[in-house]
Design an enzyme around this catalytic site. Sequence first.
Site, PDB file in Angstrom:
ATOM      1  N   HIS A   7       0.841  -1.197   0.000  1.00  0.00           N
ATOM      2  CA  HIS A   7       0.000   0.000   0.000  1.00  0.00           C
ATOM      3  C   HIS A   7       0.876   1.247   0.000  1.00  0.00           C
ATOM      4  O   HIS A   7       1.818   1.362   0.797  1.00  0.00           O
ATOM      5  CB  HIS A   7      -0.897  -0.015   1.234  1.00  0.00           C
ATOM      6  CG  HIS A   7      -1.951   1.055   1.248  1.00  0.00           C
ATOM      7  ND1 HIS A   7      -2.738   1.351   0.158  1.00  0.00           N
ATOM      8  CD2 HIS A   7      -2.339   1.929   2.232  1.00  0.00           C
ATOM      9  CE1 HIS A   7      -3.582   2.341   0.470  1.00  0.00           C
ATOM     10  NE2 HIS A   7      -3.340   2.705   1.711  1.00  0.00           N
ATOM     11  N   ASN A  53      -3.585   8.786   4.355  1.00  0.00           N
ATOM     12  CA  ASN A  53      -4.096   7.669   3.570  1.00  0.00           C
ATOM     13  C   ASN A  53      -5.023   8.196   2.469  1.00  0.00           C
ATOM     14  O   ASN A  53      -5.292   9.393   2.389  1.00  0.00           O
ATOM     15  CB  ASN A  53      -4.841   6.689   4.484  1.00  0.00           C
ATOM     16  CG  ASN A  53      -4.895   5.285   3.925  1.00  0.00           C
ATOM     17  OD1 ASN A  53      -4.537   5.038   2.781  1.00  0.00           O
ATOM     18  ND2 ASN A  53      -5.360   4.347   4.735  1.00  0.00           N
TER      19      ASN A  53
END
Length: 352
Positions: free
Chosen positions: A294, A314
């Site tokens: 990620h 994020n």
Amino acid sequence: MSPNKLLFLAAGFFLSSLFIGAYARDFSIVGYTPEDLTCIDKLINLFESWLEKHSKKYETLEEKLHRFEIFKDNLKHIDEKNKATTNYWLGLNEFADLSHDEFKKMYLGLKVDDKMPRRNESPEEFKYREFEALPKSVDWRKKGAVAAIKNQGSCGSCWAFSTVAAVEGINQIVTGNLTELSEQELIDCDTSYNNGCNGGLMDYAFAYIVSKGGLHKEEDYPYLMEEGTCEENREESEVVTITGYNDVPANDEQSLLKALAHQPLSVAIDASGRDFQFYSGGVFDGHCGTDLDHGVAAVGYGSSKGSDYIIVKNSWGPKWGEKGFIRMKRNTGKPSGMCGINKMASFPTKTV
């Protein structure tokens, strides 16, 4: 009450009998009472309230029952984890009707491969030395170098959001202007080594921006949440440029903090742990590996109640985590850092 609602209540009662039997004791869960977890009516009402809050609808009753079972299992995990941890906590966010396997397939998208050498070795100046004094804390959000939280949706484009966050940061630091840039252009056009919604790598994206002479603004090339047709010269509009990029020395937290004291960074983490799906707040120090999957952005670091952390931006929307951010523990004693965050950090460079 509609026949479908009655049928759902009846089916939910039958499917929930084992769940209730196992949980017929006192509970503590953030935002909900023990009765919400032990009474079938309250449990179903909790699910219905969650559906309304997140504007969720299902095409069939069978699908709704299936999602209810997943919701219950996730609720069980959240509750058990919140009772076992003290530094961070989980909550019922918009991902509560997704199994963890579904979630990983939809929201993780970093691709590390050998098609192109990634490491753009940093000059000696980027390595930390013991005699250097670093600030005790840094928060680029407070300095105006971090744009609003975005949501990649079910497109595995985290690498593009990580890249853009870092470029937005250095552009603001150098020019004084916080300009939101286009992830969609990277998804559509940066296809030599990156794969759109099927994953990519930040260094490749930095190299693309340099080679193409800049990246368009978000407003001129808006996000679609899917792959589109490349339009590099869209309306010949203004672009934001960078001059290059560098990689932070791998597995060297002090060098990462030194770089982070100067600007936001693109970093890679292992976000495959189930707690990431439901992280709601605190300094995350839960179980995770170092298999990077990620792309996110480090935008600061600090300490709270004896816990040192890195502030991470994020791309799962503002309802996830701490308004879209997560504080990840640092000083773990492991060279790779929490969830491998020290393994593959990089940053764009820019001159006036």
